[in-house]
Design an enzyme around this catalytic site. Sequence first.
Site, short mmCIF file in Angstrom:
data_model
loop_
_atom_site.label_atom_id
_atom_site.label_comp_id
_atom_site.label_asym_id
_atom_site.label_seq_id
_atom_site.Cartn_x
_atom_site.Cartn_y
_atom_site.Cartn_z
N VAL A 249 0.90 -1.21 0.04
CA VAL A 249 -0.23 -0.02 -0.01
C VAL A 249 0.72 1.39 0.05
CG1 VAL A 249 -1.93 -1.12 1.10
CG2 VAL A 249 -0.25 -0.20 2.46
N ARG A 250 2.14 0.92 -0.55
CA ARG A 250 2.85 2.39 -0.14
C ARG A 250 2.63 3.28 -1.53
NH1 ARG A 250 8.21 -0.85 0.73
NH2 ARG A 250 8.77 -0.59 2.85
N ALA A 251 2.13 2.78 -2.48
CA ALA A 251 1.56 3.74 -3.76
C ALA A 251 0.42 4.26 -3.24
CB ALA A 251 1.42 2.96 -4.93
N ALA A 254 1.31 7.30 -0.74
CA ALA A 254 2.15 8.35 -1.50
C ALA A 254 1.20 9.10 -2.35
CB ALA A 254 3.16 7.64 -2.39
#
Length: 352
Positions: A249-251, A254
Amino acid sequence: MSAATDPAGSRPDYPFSALVGLEPLRRFLLLAAVDPGLGGVLISGPRGTAKSTSARALAALLPEGRLVNLPLGATEERLIGSLDLEAMLRDGELRFRPGLLAAAHQGVLYVDEVNLLPDALVDALLDVAASGVNSIEREGISHRHPARFVLIGTMNPEEGEVRPQLLDRFGLMVELDNCLDPQQRQAMVRARLDYESDPQAFHARHREMDAALRQRLLAARAALAELDFDEAVHERVSRWCIAAAVDGVRADLAMLRAARALAAWEGAQAVTIEHVDQVAAACLRHRCRQLPAAPSSADGPAPQDHDARSGPDEASTTGRHPGDDEGDFGELPPEPVGMTPVKAVRPLLPKP
């Protein structure tokens, strides 16, 4: 040390407002400055595409005006800090000697050729860039200090790629190309000649525009905490990330932070799906093999290609000067390291 002048203090850096032909890059550098917790900007492009010039110009634009350069030969201790052996021998006390991460606090940490750094260094600086705190455990010493900075990493794809696991840690990515427009190239050369002939006068002509950008940046930072995300924004982000088939879920995080930074920069009252669509490509380009088409949704318009849009800063009809390699605060001569950069093959990504 201020980034507004060179080490000799005689020549000011190229003004941010004078950069031309770099609208997408200016846009996302400013968003990273609004919210350094985004995780930084990775700039990919061939030599001479103003990567280092843009980083210096952004540092000079910040209120603190600090640029710290991380050289290729830096060690982990030089980056995160180490024991002060002199103090220990002299006073018998264990003390911490701050590294480059501490020096970069409230400024810009610039990493040229990040694809050639050892993975351990890249991983460490990306951790701190995302958290804003540097934590060190050394020989019985536990030390924490703030390290909130704008991370700017650059790379020439011809010299090797960054491993996908590390690419995912960068918040945004911008890809630059060589300028093939004759008129624009002429404008760049003319501006470069003007800058070289009288740097002080050239800088003075853009002082008011840079000052206006600086005030707008401060206002956007102040407004950031007041902006939240509604369900429509969350859903749009999820649809983008699912369509791109990204890992984790980093995208998502961000994209939400970048959309909020854009809303704050524009002075909007709320984060909208239009803000999400404008930052989606920069958040996904380095995290997926191929950018997806716009997610089908009745909540808003199809996204526009960020490369074709003007950046949030005022457009300039002046030029830019190519990146140079002048020394900056924190720079060390290259030292051999016992690691070999790992190259990963990544296909060129088409624009949405």
